[in-house]
Design an enzyme around this catalytic site. Sequence first.
Site, short mmCIF file in Angstrom:
data_model
loop_
_atom_site.label_atom_id
_atom_site.label_comp_id
_atom_site.label_asym_id
_atom_site.label_seq_id
_atom_site.Cartn_x
_atom_site.Cartn_y
_atom_site.Cartn_z
N ASP A 20 -3.99 -9.62 -39.66
CA ASP A 20 -4.55 -8.44 -39.26
C ASP A 20 -5.96 -8.15 -39.75
O ASP A 20 -6.36 -6.97 -39.79
CB ASP A 20 -3.60 -7.10 -39.49
CG ASP A 20 -3.70 -6.52 -40.87
OD1 ASP A 20 -4.14 -7.52 -42.07
OD2 ASP A 20 -3.56 -5.60 -41.21
N GLU A 21 -6.74 -9.14 -40.39
CA GLU A 21 -7.86 -8.62 -41.00
C GLU A 21 -8.94 -9.70 -40.38
O GLU A 21 -8.72 -10.95 -40.41
CB GLU A 21 -8.08 -8.23 -42.15
CG GLU A 21 -7.51 -9.21 -43.30
CD GLU A 21 -7.26 -8.76 -44.65
OE1 GLU A 21 -8.32 -8.67 -45.47
OE2 GLU A 21 -6.27 -7.84 -44.65
#
Length: 365
Positions: A117-118
Amino acid sequence: MSQQSDDLTRKRIVFHVDLDYFYAQCEQVRKPELRDKPVAVCIYSGRTEDSGAVSTANYAARALGVKSGLPIIVAKRIAAGRVEFIKADLDYYESVSMRIMAILRSCSSIFEQASVDEAYIEMHDISYGKAVAIAEDIKKKILEAERLTCSVGIGSNKLMAKMAAGFRKPDGLTLVREEENEKFLEDMQVGDIFGVGKVTEAKLNEMGIHTVSELRSMDLYTLQSKFGSSMGIWLYNASRGIDDEAVKERQREQYGKIVTLKSDTRDANTILSAANEMADEVATMVRADNQMFKTVSFIGILEDLSIRSKNKTLQEFADSGEAISGVMGELVERFLSEHEGKLRRIGIKVSNLSERKMQKKLWDF
Ligand code: DCP
Ligand code: CA
Ligand code: CA
């Protein structure tokens, strides 16, 4: 000088994008009835009904004390009836992640996915004002495409961008100008610096160093003698907001899949057919990324949950399911002869990767 610093172009600007309460937000997107509820996403280990841990929780659930890493049993005790507990669906989160990463990758040729998620994005020769506008645009694109919020940090390097992204969450946007780096960090605890682990933090605390400004008062020589030369210089620089790590696409190192067997067994045929069922799927992932592999592994998770593996390196790079199945019989046999007890889950993995050469493609015609 009449020009404001915001109007000056900056040589290097790094963005860090981190999706908010990612797994939980994904669940809320596909189940609108969860929109206004505290939600916890759980990974059940399968041992007993509630064994396992909370993988993440939305902010409403966090306010009730439910957060990542908490045993499900404890979380349910704390928040029984107030929080929706949902079983993690990793394939679904992965597919959402891949679509968002494609959006982010299209923003700049200098891109690095850092986790599910990054990601980091680097740009050159833009002003801080322009960078903020770009970050707002990124947030809008992700919201429009996937209805997810994220927090974005803008900084002069990866460390500052990452720290800035964590400054205001959820749905945050934080800019730290290069000249503000030291000020931004100084009141933080040393353990808040991304990259300072528990061991280093404890060691610094023992030396009487708690805040980043205290760390900054240490000379390089002392830090290096206590932490070794590379960690010492890293700490010295990090406390000043200095970091020259490049933003670069990470190469995947392996592909694999794990399944739970219908029942615990050490029957070679049952195990082998379950392993071979996964072979084509894994090979398809490898080919989709234009990769080839040279090492094939069989992984067995025994009844006591211990993990063991056997691997074999092939003569040549391969990318087919047959290449995996071809050595699986031998791997399973070796595994069973070396390890006692029944197998509960099994997996296959390929590694030792190499990018498929263009020539190979031409030869294929
Ligand atoms: N994750 C996990 N187990 C952990 C931590 C995280 O399975 N101990 C998973 C679930 C998270 C995802 O990874 O949704 C991303 O992790 P983050 O640390 O970025 O946390 P969140 O995105 O959930 O929350 P935040 O809003 O704080 O970023
Ligand atoms: Ca996140
Ligand atoms: Ca994250």
